[in-house]
Structures are given as structure tokens and as C-alpha cells.
Design a protein around this motif. Sequence first.
Motif, PDB file in Angstrom:
ATOM      1  N   LEU A  18      -8.599 -13.495  -2.532  1.00 14.32           N
ATOM      2  CA  LEU A  18      -8.846 -14.436  -3.613  1.00 14.32           C
ATOM      3  C   LEU A  18      -8.184 -15.738  -3.182  1.00 14.32           C
ATOM      4  CD1 LEU A  18      -7.944 -12.223  -6.697  1.00 14.32           C
ATOM      5  CD2 LEU A  18     -10.235 -12.876  -5.948  1.00 14.32           C
ATOM      6  N   PRO A  19      -8.850 -16.881  -3.322  1.00 11.75           N
ATOM      7  CA  PRO A  19      -8.240 -18.134  -2.878  1.00 11.75           C
ATOM      8  C   PRO A  19      -6.833 -18.322  -3.458  1.00 11.75           C
ATOM      9  CG  PRO A  19     -10.533 -18.496  -3.433  1.00 11.75           C
ATOM     10  CD  PRO A  19     -10.197 -17.083  -3.864  1.00 11.75           C
ATOM     11  N   GLY A  20      -5.887 -18.538  -2.560  1.00 13.01           N
ATOM     12  CA  GLY A  20      -4.513 -18.772  -2.969  1.00 13.01           C
ATOM     13  C   GLY A  20      -3.736 -17.528  -3.356  1.00 13.01           C
ATOM     14  N   GLU A  21      -4.365 -16.346  -3.285  1.00  6.35           N
ATOM     15  CA  GLU A  21      -3.715 -15.116  -3.733  1.00  6.35           C
ATOM     16  C   GLU A  21      -3.993 -13.967  -2.775  1.00  6.35           C
ATOM     17  OE1 GLU A  21      -4.443 -13.923  -7.799  1.00  6.35           O
ATOM     18  OE2 GLU A  21      -5.032 -15.963  -8.304  1.00  6.35           O
ATOM     19  N   PRO A  22      -3.081 -13.672  -1.857  1.00  4.25           N
ATOM     20  CA  PRO A  22      -3.306 -12.490  -1.012  1.00  4.25           C
ATOM     21  C   PRO A  22      -3.013 -11.209  -1.784  1.00  4.25           C
ATOM     22  CG  PRO A  22      -1.241 -13.555  -0.422  1.00  4.25           C
ATOM     23  CD  PRO A  22      -1.888 -14.409  -1.480  1.00  4.25           C
ATOM     24  N   HIS A  23      -3.945 -10.287  -1.759  1.00  2.00           N
ATOM     25  CA  HIS A  23      -3.772  -8.969  -2.371  1.00  2.00           C
ATOM     26  C   HIS A  23      -3.979  -7.934  -1.273  1.00  2.00           C
ATOM     27  CE1 HIS A  23      -3.865 -10.322  -6.630  1.00  2.00           C
ATOM     28  NE2 HIS A  23      -4.544 -11.331  -6.095  1.00  2.00           N
ATOM     29  N   VAL A  24      -2.951  -7.153  -0.982  1.00  2.10           N
ATOM     30  CA  VAL A  24      -3.032  -6.134   0.058  1.00  2.10           C
ATOM     31  C   VAL A  24      -3.054  -4.768  -0.612  1.00  2.10           C
ATOM     32  CG1 VAL A  24      -1.857  -5.114   2.045  1.00  2.10           C
ATOM     33  CG2 VAL A  24      -1.853  -7.595   1.731  1.00  2.10           C
ATOM     34  N   VAL A  25      -3.995  -3.935  -0.172  1.00  4.54           N
ATOM     35  CA  VAL A  25      -4.114  -2.577  -0.686  1.00  4.54           C
ATOM     36  C   VAL A  25      -3.701  -1.622   0.426  1.00  4.54           C
ATOM     37  CG1 VAL A  25      -5.652  -0.852  -1.694  1.00  4.54           C
ATOM     38  CG2 VAL A  25      -6.029  -3.292  -2.175  1.00  4.54           C
ATOM     39  N   LEU A  26      -2.712  -0.783   0.152  1.00  3.64           N
ATOM     40  CA  LEU A  26      -2.264   0.236   1.101  1.00  3.64           C
ATOM     41  C   LEU A  26      -3.001   1.530   0.783  1.00  3.64           C
ATOM     42  CD1 LEU A  26       1.579  -0.461   0.969  1.00  3.64           C
ATOM     43  CD2 LEU A  26      -0.107  -1.376   2.581  1.00  3.64           C
ATOM     44  N   HIS A  27      -3.475   2.202   1.825  1.00  2.00           N
ATOM     45  CA  HIS A  27      -4.234   3.439   1.661  1.00  2.00           C
ATOM     46  C   HIS A  27      -3.480   4.586   2.316  1.00  2.00           C
ATOM     47  CE1 HIS A  27      -7.828   1.105   0.476  1.00  2.00           C
ATOM     48  NE2 HIS A  27      -7.367   0.227   1.352  1.00  2.00           N
ATOM     49  N   GLY A  28      -3.452   5.723   1.650  1.00  2.00           N
ATOM     50  CA  GLY A  28      -2.774   6.891   2.189  1.00  2.00           C
ATOM     51  C   GLY A  28      -1.262   6.711   2.177  1.00  2.00           C
ATOM     52  N   PRO A  29      -0.544   7.660   2.774  1.00  2.00           N
ATOM     53  CA  PRO A  29       0.928   7.627   2.756  1.00  2.00           C
ATOM     54  C   PRO A  29       1.507   6.685   3.820  1.00  2.00           C
ATOM     55  CG  PRO A  29       0.187   9.599   3.867  1.00  2.00           C
ATOM     56  CD  PRO A  29      -1.052   8.903   3.354  1.00  2.00           C
ATOM     57  N   ILE A  30       0.993   5.488   3.865  1.00  2.00           N
ATOM     58  CA  ILE A  30       1.370   4.540   4.916  1.00  2.00           C
ATOM     59  C   ILE A  30       2.852   4.169   4.850  1.00  2.00           C
ATOM     60  CG2 ILE A  30       0.742   2.417   3.679  1.00  2.00           C
ATOM     61  CD1 ILE A  30      -0.614   1.536   6.345  1.00  2.00           C
ATOM     62  N   ARG A  31       3.392   4.049   3.661  1.00  2.00           N
ATOM     63  CA  ARG A  31       4.814   3.688   3.536  1.00  2.00           C
ATOM     64  C   ARG A  31       5.726   4.802   4.016  1.00  2.00           C
ATOM     65  NH1 ARG A  31       5.552   1.837  -2.365  1.00  2.00           N
ATOM     66  NH2 ARG A  31       4.100   3.527  -2.641  1.00  2.00           N
ATOM     67  N   GLU A  32       5.288   6.038   3.905  1.00  2.00           N
ATOM     68  CA  GLU A  32       6.100   7.160   4.356  1.00  2.00           C
ATOM     69  C   GLU A  32       6.006   7.376   5.861  1.00  2.00           C
ATOM     70  OE1 GLU A  32       3.897   7.549   1.681  1.00  2.00           O
ATOM     71  OE2 GLU A  32       5.493   7.206   0.220  1.00  2.00           O
ATOM     72  N   GLN A  33       4.856   7.036   6.453  1.00  2.00           N
ATOM     73  CA  GLN A  33       4.631   7.350   7.864  1.00  2.00           C
ATOM     74  C   GLN A  33       4.974   6.214   8.819  1.00  2.00           C
ATOM     75  OE1 GLN A  33       0.967   9.330   8.752  1.00  2.00           O
ATOM     76  NE2 GLN A  33       1.162  10.732   7.042  1.00  2.00           N
ATOM     77  N   LEU A  34       5.172   5.026   8.295  1.00  2.00           N
ATOM     78  CA  LEU A  34       5.530   3.895   9.148  1.00  2.00           C
ATOM     79  C   LEU A  34       6.987   3.505   8.911  1.00  2.00           C
ATOM     80  CD1 LEU A  34       2.445   1.508   8.812  1.00  2.00           C
ATOM     81  CD2 LEU A  34       2.823   3.334  10.473  1.00  2.00           C
ATOM     82  N   GLY A  35       7.647   3.083   9.975  1.00  2.00           N
ATOM     83  CA  GLY A  35       8.987   2.531   9.832  1.00  2.00           C
ATOM     84  C   GLY A  35       8.916   1.140   9.215  1.00  2.00           C
ATOM     85  N   ASP A  36      10.060   0.596   8.871  1.00  2.00           N
ATOM     86  CA  ASP A  36      10.098  -0.725   8.242  1.00  2.00           C
ATOM     87  C   ASP A  36       9.454  -1.797   9.114  1.00  2.00           C
ATOM     88  OD1 ASP A  36      11.374   0.351   6.045  1.00  2.00           O
ATOM     89  OD2 ASP A  36      13.376  -0.321   6.632  1.00  2.00           O
ATOM     90  N   SER A  37       9.756  -1.797  10.405  1.00  2.00           N
ATOM     91  CA  SER A  37       9.173  -2.805  11.309  1.00  2.00           C
ATOM     92  C   SER A  37       7.663  -2.640  11.406  1.00  2.00           C
ATOM     93  CB  SER A  37       9.789  -2.702  12.704  1.00  2.00           C
ATOM     94  OG  SER A  37      11.150  -3.035  12.662  1.00  2.00           O
ATOM     95  N   GLU A  38       7.204  -1.391  11.455  1.00  2.00           N
ATOM     96  CA  GLU A  38       5.757  -1.144  11.526  1.00  2.00           C
ATOM     97  C   GLU A  38       5.068  -1.581  10.238  1.00  2.00           C
ATOM     98  OE1 GLU A  38       5.864   2.727  14.472  1.00  2.00           O
ATOM     99  OE2 GLU A  38       6.221   2.994  12.324  1.00  2.00           O
ATOM    100  N   LEU A  39       5.710  -1.340   9.113  1.00  2.00           N
ATOM    101  CA  LEU A  39       5.128  -1.776   7.838  1.00  2.00           C
ATOM    102  C   LEU A  39       5.052  -3.292   7.785  1.00  2.00           C
ATOM    103  CD1 LEU A  39       3.909  -0.847   5.216  1.00  2.00           C
ATOM    104  CD2 LEU A  39       6.192  -0.752   4.222  1.00  2.00           C
ATOM    105  N   ARG A  40       6.078  -3.977   8.298  1.00  2.00           N
ATOM    106  CA  ARG A  40       6.005  -5.446   8.389  1.00  2.00           C
ATOM    107  C   ARG A  40       4.820  -5.855   9.269  1.00  2.00           C
ATOM    108  NH1 ARG A  40      11.547  -5.043   8.417  1.00  2.00           N
ATOM    109  NH2 ARG A  40      11.733  -5.200  10.674  1.00  2.00           N
TER     110      ARG A  40
END
Length: 186
Positions: A18-40
Motif C-alpha cells: 500500500l503506498p506509504g505503508e509496508p505490510h509484511v505477512v509471515l507464513h508458517g512457523p518462520i519466527r521459530e525456525q529462523l534466528g534473529d539475524s535471519e529474520l532481519r
Amino acid sequence: SIYQAQSPLGLNASLVYLPGEPHVVLHGPIREQLGDSELRGVLGHEFTHFLLFEDWGGEFWTTRRILESWDAMASPHPAHVATLRLWRLYDEILCDRGAYHVTGDVNVAVSMLVKVLTGVREVNAEAYLRQADEIFAAGPTSSAGYDHPEAFIRARALRMWAEVGDESNGAIASMIEGQPQLDSLC
């Protein structure tokens, strides 16, 4: 804004622009399977999509939407299909650079990429890059992907760009497009 999709699909992230508004959708257990640096790295990748669409007066966003509308026609012209395909492939290559930019580490960016694309929990990025080099040592290889290049191409392209910057663009183009063919648009 960052959202967590409720679908049980594999690991992924996507940008809803959306113009001026980034919206990111995470799918699956991405926060659990990636380290902090990988999530960045994932967020850097998705925010690079946003920056591409947002900058230059929205011209890239408009161009992409036009190409997508032509591609959705009942009988799209082969030139439009080929152009959209290349657009999407190079868009991913660019956004992988955004992942590298925020992590500052090719191995972290490659590990993130491989984890997201394959779902594996542990990745040895250096070994993966050696395997990618072995594929190319066997002969010319180019992407068969329609909207994302193969993971080994993306990983190798990212490492090449991190090592020599824009000097790698010609070699990366060969990995994406291959050798020109007389009967092909790419």
C-alpha cells in the motif's frame, strides 16, 4: 505492520503493498525456525520490495501492475509473459541484496534463503554455496523459474554481488537468462 498468516503453508513472507505503508505477512512457523539475524534478512528482503515500489514516483509499481494485468489476459502476448517473468526473477535478486544489506553477512542471508525455500532447520551456507559452484562448474545453467530463481542461483548471485558489486551483473544476468536463443524472447 507485520502479520502472521494462519495458513499451514510452508515458511515464507510476502509484502502487501500500500503506498506509504509496508505490510509484511509471515507464513508458517518462520519466527521459530529462523534466528534473529535471519529474520532481519527476511524483513530486509520484503522491505526492499516495498522500496522498489515506493521510490521513483511509483513507476516500478505501476509497471509491474501493467505487466501483471497483461499476463492475466486470456491470451497474453509472449513478449508480455517473458517480460513479467524476467521482472519477477530480477526483483527477487534485488531483494536478496536487501537481505544481505541488513544482515551484513552473505552466509546469514543464504542460510535464511535456503531455510525459507526448503523448510530445513539447519543450513551450512558455505557448503550450499560450494554446491552451487559445482552446478555451474558442470556447464552453463540458467533459471527455469517463473517468479523466483532457483535457490542455488539466488545464493550464488548474492555472494557474487557481495564480493564485487555491480561488476557481477553480467554474470548474474547469464545465470538468470542463459544464453540468447534464436527462437526465444529471453
